[in-house]
Enzyme design. Structure first.
Site, PDB file in Angstrom:
ATOM      1  N   HIS A  81       0.835  -1.202   0.000  1.00 17.58           N
ATOM      2  CA  HIS A  81       0.000   0.000   0.000  1.00 17.58           C
ATOM      3  C   HIS A  81       0.876   1.262   0.000  1.00 17.58           C
ATOM      4  O   HIS A  81       0.620   2.209  -0.750  1.00 17.58           O
ATOM      5  CB  HIS A  81      -0.912  -0.025   1.229  1.00 17.58           C
ATOM      6  CG  HIS A  81      -1.806   1.146   1.372  1.00 17.58           C
ATOM      7  ND1 HIS A  81      -2.839   1.414   0.503  1.00 17.58           N
ATOM      8  CD2 HIS A  81      -1.824   2.135   2.302  1.00 17.58           C
ATOM      9  CE1 HIS A  81      -3.460   2.515   0.893  1.00 17.58           C
ATOM     10  NE2 HIS A  81      -2.864   2.964   1.977  1.00 17.58           N
ATOM     11  N   GLN A  83       4.019   1.562  -1.018  1.00 17.91           N
ATOM     12  CA  GLN A  83       4.710   1.675  -2.306  1.00 17.91           C
ATOM     13  C   GLN A  83       3.749   2.156  -3.393  1.00 17.91           C
ATOM     14  O   GLN A  83       4.114   2.954  -4.248  1.00 17.91           O
ATOM     15  CB  GLN A  83       5.323   0.325  -2.694  1.00 17.91           C
ATOM     16  CG  GLN A  83       6.203   0.376  -3.904  1.00 17.91           C
ATOM     17  CD  GLN A  83       7.439   1.233  -3.703  1.00 17.91           C
ATOM     18  OE1 GLN A  83       7.982   1.350  -2.614  1.00 17.91           O
ATOM     19  NE2 GLN A  83       7.897   1.852  -4.770  1.00 17.91           N
ATOM     20  N   HIS A  85       1.199   4.115  -2.938  1.00 22.21           N
ATOM     21  CA  HIS A  85       1.023   5.558  -2.746  1.00 22.21           C
ATOM     22  C   HIS A  85       2.155   6.342  -3.409  1.00 22.21           C
ATOM     23  O   HIS A  85       1.922   7.356  -4.065  1.00 22.21           O
ATOM     24  CB  HIS A  85       0.983   5.894  -1.247  1.00 22.21           C
ATOM     25  CG  HIS A  85      -0.388   5.922  -0.675  1.00 22.21           C
ATOM     26  ND1 HIS A  85      -1.219   7.006  -0.777  1.00 22.21           N
ATOM     27  CD2 HIS A  85      -1.072   4.990   0.009  1.00 22.21           C
ATOM     28  CE1 HIS A  85      -2.359   6.747  -0.174  1.00 22.21           C
ATOM     29  NE2 HIS A  85      -2.296   5.513   0.308  1.00 22.21           N
TER      30      HIS A  85
END
Length: 110
Positions: A81, A83, A85
């Protein structure tokens, strides 16, 4: 304790999420400023977005350095999650730069 839950790792993962989210927010503010013709503010917001990306990259580099030095840990949904973003923020800011350029060109014609 799960390796991702270790304070230094959790801090890095949360830093990735936070700084990437901030970068996207500043990018959106930059587009809004460009839409209003305030290119000085747009450039300022874009600079702030880039600073946040640098901070996110520092968090990511810390995790990569740990792994490269042999400190392996399991990839979790939280890490994926985080990464995600970062990659979305990078892509989004590339598009923001193009949109600001378009607004500048359209503004010159008016």
């Amino acid at each position: 304790m799960h390796p991702v839950e270790e304070p230094k790792n959790l801090e890095a993962v949360m830093g990735l999420i936070m700084h990437s989210g901030n970068a996207k927010s500043f990018g959106m503010e930059a587009v809004q400023a460009a839409k209003e013709g305030d290119f000085e503010k747009a450039d300022q917001k874009l600079e702030e977005a880039n600073e946040e990306l640098v901070n996110a990259h520092h968090a990511q580099t810390g995790l990569l350095t740990q792994e490269a030095s042999g400190e392996k840990f399991e990839v979790t949904l939280l890490m994926v999650h985080a990464q995600d973003h970062l990659m979305n923020a990078i892509t989004f800011l590339d598009l923001v730069k193009e949109l600001i350029d378009v607004h500048k060109k359209v503004n010159v014609r008016d």
